[in-house]
Motif scaffolding. Structure first.
Motif, PDB file in Angstrom:
ATOM      1  N   TRP A 321       0.817  -1.216   0.000  1.00 50.11           N
ATOM      2  CA  TRP A 321       0.000   0.000   0.000  1.00 50.11           C
ATOM      3  C   TRP A 321       0.851   1.267   0.000  1.00 50.11           C
ATOM      4  N   SER A 322       2.057   1.199   0.568  1.00 46.80           N
ATOM      5  CA  SER A 322       2.872   2.418   0.654  1.00 46.80           C
ATOM      6  C   SER A 322       3.562   2.758  -0.668  1.00 46.80           C
ATOM      7  N   SER A 323       3.992   1.754  -1.415  1.00 50.49           N
ATOM      8  CA  SER A 323       4.706   2.035  -2.669  1.00 50.49           C
ATOM      9  C   SER A 323       3.820   2.744  -3.694  1.00 50.49           C
ATOM     10  N   PRO A 324       2.588   2.255  -3.979  1.00 52.14           N
ATOM     11  CA  PRO A 324       1.740   3.021  -4.909  1.00 52.14           C
ATOM     12  C   PRO A 324       1.449   4.439  -4.428  1.00 52.14           C
ATOM     13  N   LEU A 325       1.271   4.592  -3.109  1.00 53.65           N
ATOM     14  CA  LEU A 325       0.990   5.929  -2.573  1.00 53.65           C
ATOM     15  C   LEU A 325       2.188   6.854  -2.765  1.00 53.65           C
ATOM     16  N   MET A 326       3.385   6.354  -2.465  1.00 56.75           N
ATOM     17  CA  MET A 326       4.580   7.182  -2.602  1.00 56.75           C
ATOM     18  C   MET A 326       4.855   7.516  -4.068  1.00 56.75           C
ATOM     19  N   ILE A 327       4.607   6.545  -4.966  1.00 58.60           N
ATOM     20  CA  ILE A 327       4.815   6.813  -6.391  1.00 58.60           C
ATOM     21  C   ILE A 327       3.826   7.870  -6.882  1.00 58.60           C
ATOM     22  N   ALA A 328       2.561   7.775  -6.439  1.00 57.17           N
ATOM     23  CA  ALA A 328       1.551   8.740  -6.862  1.00 57.17           C
ATOM     24  C   ALA A 328       1.890  10.151  -6.377  1.00 57.17           C
ATOM     25  N   VAL A 329       2.301  10.272  -5.115  1.00 56.53           N
ATOM     26  CA  VAL A 329       2.648  11.587  -4.585  1.00 56.53           C
ATOM     27  C   VAL A 329       3.890  12.134  -5.282  1.00 56.53           C
ATOM     28  N   ALA A 330       4.867  11.258  -5.547  1.00 55.36           N
ATOM     29  CA  ALA A 330       6.075  11.714  -6.239  1.00 55.36           C
ATOM     30  C   ALA A 330       5.754  12.203  -7.647  1.00 55.36           C
ATOM     31  N   LEU A 331       4.879  11.495  -8.344  1.00 59.54           N
ATOM     32  CA  LEU A 331       4.489  11.933  -9.685  1.00 59.54           C
ATOM     33  C   LEU A 331       3.717  13.253  -9.636  1.00 59.54           C
ATOM     34  N   TRP A 332       2.886  13.418  -8.614  1.00 58.05           N
ATOM     35  CA  TRP A 332       2.162  14.681  -8.474  1.00 58.05           C
ATOM     36  C   TRP A 332       3.116  15.846  -8.241  1.00 58.05           C
TER      37      TRP A 332
END
Length: 408
Positions: A321-332
């Motif tokens: 759950w943390s990896s998709p969240l961190m990738i999404a925030v980084a892309l944002w």
């Protein structure tokens, strides 16, 4: 005279036993550490790992010894975790048996279909095993014939390749009819969670705090830079507060991830100890017929490799759950800086997904093959150690070493 000499020896012995140990055999905690450092530490010392300072100081002065480490954590003892897990596992099996009986009474047609399917699968497995044994025997006979005929290349080369069908099915799931519906069996995960997973959610919360804090420094730096450029209005006190938080928040995040990693390590260690100990106890209770069907190499692999995977999965499970969240925030954040060019990187990620899927599928297949060969290697090694007298008597060392090297 003898009585006086005996009394003198006893007195000297008791005096010697009362002498304190030499400084070379004493640690900073005295003659070894009694108890567990983590249990005896305060909550602040546990969060900051301050209780490890005496041990680290001692290790800086001289090599550490077993008595310096203290005792194992009471909750990490194999007997404690195995008994707790065994109780939950027996409960799981009992509930699964009740579900099976209720399912068979409710769906008798499905039960007959399932029994017929299992018989067909067992017959297929026996046929495949017989074909594999026949192929191995023919390959071995071919090597012997080649050696007798003087064909050194064929005799000393690799073993004859397996049939095409065996190579095609090796390491892959057998294709064929779909398994019919069956009742749910006992859950190893739920048994482990109820027995040793009490600290899972506090550790997950600490990990979530670390993930949230890891996003703060870039956001705060963006505000500070915007304030200096004039695009964001911040007072001087707000700028100083953000600058201080940029230094403090990563430290707090480091404390949170350290405590979380230690908690997950405890849980993983307990899971590994519980499963390995229970498998070992079960191996001691196997009947002669069951021992004939299960090799020692397979049991050793379950206790070492498979149980170790349980310990590893606890450290990386939160990445789901943390990896998709961190990738999404980084892309944002990246989109906020460079705009539409971010979609090029997103497209590259999607291009790599099928490639990674193929690579990791092959790695998993090769790992399963490796474990099969490890089973055979451990089995032959155990047989060699059990019959070492006979092997030495007939000078079969080179032959058995060759068999083990072939499997390796």
């Amino acid at each position: 005279m003898k009585a006086n000499s005996s009394a003198t020896l006893v007195a000297a012995d008791s005096a010697t036993s009362r002498k304190p140990p030499s400084s070379s055999s004493r640690s900073v905690d005295g003659d070894g550490y009694r108890g567990n450092r983590e249990v005896n530490a305060s909550w602040l010392s546990r969060w900051t790992f301050w209780y490890l300072n005496p041990l680290l100081t001692l290790g800086n002065k001289r090599p550490l010894r077993d008595e310096d480490m203290g005792e194992v954590h009471p909750d990490d003892r194999a007997e404690v975790v195995m008994n707790a897990f065994e109780r939950e596992w027996e409960m799981e099996k009992q509930q699964a048996e009740e579900r099976r009986i209720a399912w068979e009474q409710q769906f008798p047609e499905k039960k007959r279909a399932l029994d017929a399917y299992r018989k067909r699968q067992k017959a297929k497995a026996l046929a495949a095993k017989a074909a594999e044994a026949k192929a191995a025997k023919e390959a071995k006979q071919g090597q012997k014939n080649a050696a007798v005929n003087g064909d050194d290349k064929a005799a000393n080369g690799a073993a004859a390749p397996a049939p095409a069908a065996a190579q095609q099915q090796r390491g892959r799931k057998p294709r064929g009819e779909k398994a019919p519906e069956s009742p749910k069996g006992p859950s190893l995960g739920w048994a482990l969670y109820r027995s040793i997973g009490q600290g899972w959610w506090p550790a997950t919360f600490a990990y979530a705090v670390f993930v949230a804090m890891s996003f703060f420094p870039p956001l705060a730096l963006k505000l500070i830079v915007g304030s200096l450029e004039g695009t964001v209005t911040l007072s001087t006190s707000e700028q100083i507060t953000l600058a201080v938080l940029v230094l403090v928040v990563p430290m707090l995040g480091s404390v949170a991830i350290s405590w979380s990693s230690q908690a997950f390590s405890h849980i993983g260690f307990r899971a590994r100890s519980a499963v390995a100990a229970l498998v070992y106890r079960k191996s001691l209770r196997l009947s002669s017929a069951a021992r004939a069907q299960t090799s020692q190499g397979k049991i050793v692999n379950i206790m070492s490799n498979d149980a170790s995977q349980l310990q590893m999965v606890t450290l990386f499970l939160n990445g789901l759950w943390s990896s998709p969240l961190m990738i999404a925030v980084a892309l944002w954040l990246l989109y906020e800086q460079i705009g539409e060019s971010t979609f090029v990187g997103i497209g590259f990620l999607f291009v790599l997904m099928p490639i990674n899927a193929v690579v990791f599928t092959k790695i998993a297949r090769y790992r399963r093959e490796l474990l099969k060969h490890a089973d055979k290697r451990v089995k032959i090694t155990n047989e060699m150690l059990i019959g070492i007298r006979v092997i030495k008597m007939y000078a079969w060392e080179l032959a058995f070493r060759g068999r083990i090297n072939d499997i390796r």
